[in-house]
Design a protein around this motif. Structure first.
Motif, short mmCIF file in Angstrom:
data_model
loop_
_atom_site.label_atom_id
_atom_site.label_comp_id
_atom_site.label_asym_id
_atom_site.label_seq_id
_atom_site.Cartn_x
_atom_site.Cartn_y
_atom_site.Cartn_z
N GLY A 10 0.84 -1.20 0.00
CA GLY A 10 0.00 0.00 0.00
C GLY A 10 0.86 1.24 0.00
O GLY A 10 1.71 1.42 0.87
N ASP A 12 0.61 5.35 -0.13
CA ASP A 12 -0.05 6.65 -0.11
C ASP A 12 0.96 7.77 -0.39
O ASP A 12 0.65 8.74 -1.05
N CYS A 27 -4.77 4.01 0.32
CA CYS A 27 -4.10 2.78 -0.12
C CYS A 27 -3.57 1.98 1.06
O CYS A 27 -3.72 0.76 1.11
N ASP A 30 -6.44 0.45 2.79
CA ASP A 30 -6.86 -0.77 2.09
C ASP A 30 -6.07 -1.97 2.58
O ASP A 30 -6.64 -3.02 2.89
N ILE A 31 -4.75 -1.81 2.65
CA ILE A 31 -3.87 -2.89 3.08
C ILE A 31 -4.19 -3.30 4.53
O ILE A 31 -4.21 -4.48 4.87
N THR A 53 4.38 -0.84 3.28
CA THR A 53 3.49 0.33 3.31
C THR A 53 4.28 1.63 3.32
O THR A 53 5.39 1.70 3.83
N HIS A 99 -1.88 -8.28 -3.04
CA HIS A 99 -2.78 -7.12 -3.12
C HIS A 99 -1.92 -5.86 -3.20
O HIS A 99 -1.13 -5.59 -2.32
N TYR A 100 -2.11 -5.11 -4.28
CA TYR A 100 -1.39 -3.85 -4.48
C TYR A 100 -2.39 -2.71 -4.51
O TYR A 100 -3.40 -2.78 -5.22
N SER A 101 -2.11 -1.67 -3.75
CA SER A 101 -2.94 -0.48 -3.76
C SER A 101 -2.01 0.73 -3.86
O SER A 101 -1.22 1.00 -2.97
N GLY A 102 -2.08 1.42 -4.99
CA GLY A 102 -1.21 2.57 -5.26
C GLY A 102 -1.29 2.92 -6.75
O GLY A 102 -2.10 2.36 -7.48
N HIS A 103 -0.42 3.83 -7.17
CA HIS A 103 -0.39 4.21 -8.59
C HIS A 103 0.16 3.06 -9.43
O HIS A 103 0.96 2.27 -8.97
#
Length: 124
Positions: A10, A12, A27, A30-31, A53, A99-103
Motif C-alpha cells: 500500500g 499513499d 491505499c 486498504d492494506i 506500506t 494485493h497492491y494499492s497505489g499508482h
C-alpha cells in the motif's frame, strides 16, 4: 493442508515524487483492512503476511503498530525481495494472495507486433 501467504503493498506517500504522481489517500488503509480480514476472519498467521506500506507523513498511521509488524517501505528492492521470498517459501498447492494499492504506470508498447499499434503496457 495448504498454507496461505499474502503480500500486501500500500502506497499513499511517494518520496521522491515521480513526475505526474500525486500522493494518494486510502491505499495503506486498504492494506490494513485486507490484513485484518486475513488475520481475524480467515485466521491467517501474521508470519505468513508481508506488508510493505508508505503512509502519508504526519498522519495517525499507527507507526508503532507498523514497527511492531516489521513493515518495510515499498521500495523497488523491497517489493522484488518480497516476491522472491514468497515464491521461495510457498510450496506446490499453497495459496498466495497479492494485493497492491497505489499508482500504476502506462506507456505505449514497444511490442506493437504482438499487441497491435498504439497499445499500452501497464505495470506497478
Amino acid at each position: 493442508m495448504a498454507n496461505f501467504y499474502a503480500l500486501l503493498i500500500g502506497i499513499d506517500y511517494y518520496n521522491p515524487k515521480p513526475d505526474n504522481y500525486n500522493d494518494l489517500q486510502g491505499c495503506v488503509r486498504d492494506i490494513d483492512k485486507i490484513g485484518d480480514y486475513l488475520e481475524k476472519s480467515l485466521q491467517i498467521s501474521t508470519e505468513h503476511i508481508t506488508r510493505l506500506t508508505s503512509p502519508l507523513p504526519n498522519t495517525n498511521s499507527t507507526s508503532d503498530v507498523r514497527s511492531a509488524r516489521k513493515e518495510l517501505p515499498p521500495t523497488y528492492q523491497n517489493i522484488v525481495q518480497a516476491f522472491k521470498d514468497v515464491t521461495e517459501t510457498a510450496q506446490a498447492k499453497d495459496l498466495v494472495y497479492i494485493h497492491y494499492s497505489g499508482h500504476g504506470g502506462r506507456v505505449k508498447t514497444i511490442f506493437s507486433d504482438l499487441k497491435g499499434e498504439g497499445q499500452y503496457d501497464e505495470g506497478l
